[in-house]
Design a protein around this motif. Sequence first.
Motif, PDB file in Angstrom:
ATOM      1  N   HIS A   1       0.834  -1.206   0.000  1.00 44.00           N
ATOM      2  CA  HIS A   1       0.000   0.000   0.000  1.00 44.00           C
ATOM      3  C   HIS A   1       0.872   1.261   0.000  1.00 44.00           C
ATOM      4  O   HIS A   1       0.597   2.231  -0.716  1.00 44.00           O
ATOM      5  N   GLU A   2       1.967   1.259   0.791  1.00 48.97           N
ATOM      6  CA  GLU A   2       2.876   2.402   0.835  1.00 48.97           C
ATOM      7  C   GLU A   2       3.579   2.592  -0.505  1.00 48.97           C
ATOM      8  O   GLU A   2       3.771   3.723  -0.959  1.00 48.97           O
ATOM      9  N   LYS A   3       3.969   1.504  -1.148  1.00 49.35           N
ATOM     10  CA  LYS A   3       4.623   1.600  -2.460  1.00 49.35           C
ATOM     11  C   LYS A   3       3.669   2.193  -3.502  1.00 49.35           C
ATOM     12  O   LYS A   3       4.072   3.003  -4.340  1.00 49.35           O
ATOM     13  N   GLU A   4       2.418   1.768  -3.434  1.00 51.88           N
ATOM     14  CA  GLU A   4       1.411   2.305  -4.374  1.00 51.88           C
ATOM     15  C   GLU A   4       1.210   3.800  -4.146  1.00 51.88           C
ATOM     16  O   GLU A   4       1.085   4.561  -5.097  1.00 51.88           O
ATOM     17  N   GLU A   5       1.193   4.217  -2.865  1.00 48.26           N
ATOM     18  CA  GLU A   5       1.046   5.629  -2.552  1.00 48.26           C
ATOM     19  C   GLU A   5       2.226   6.447  -3.057  1.00 48.26           C
ATOM     20  O   GLU A   5       2.058   7.553  -3.564  1.00 48.26           O
ATOM     21  N   LEU A   6       3.435   5.896  -2.923  1.00 50.31           N
ATOM     22  CA  LEU A   6       4.620   6.585  -3.414  1.00 50.31           C
ATOM     23  C   LEU A   6       4.594   6.709  -4.933  1.00 50.31           C
ATOM     24  O   LEU A   6       5.003   7.730  -5.495  1.00 50.31           O
TER      25      LEU A   6
END
Length: 121
Positions: free
Chosen positions: A112-117
């Motif tokens: 989820h954090e990678k997608e947000e980045l």
Amino acid sequence: MEVKINREIRNYTESMFFGLSMRQFIFSVLACGVAVGLYFLLRPYVGTETVSWMCVLGAAPFAALGFIKYHGMNAEQFVYAWMKSEFLIPKRLIFYPENLYYEILKTSIETHEKEELKKHD
């Protein structure tokens, strides 16, 4: 005729002398011996009242060794267990908390954090 039986059979102690167990009797005689020895040793140097208190204080540890039980251990077993835990095998226990909820969801949180980045780039 009445026979007294302990509720817990492991607590049975055979009384040998004056209603005391052999262990209690030996430590009582030892305490009396220490008190008499202290009396004759200290009588020329200090007053009677002071000598009497010193006799009581000197004999008390020996009397306690015969009668005191702590967690089912007699005095020398307790002293051995204490010395073993404090000096012979001391351990430093360190608590490391872990967040189980985070560990379970770690992969989904990281993705989820990678997608947000990626969205912000």
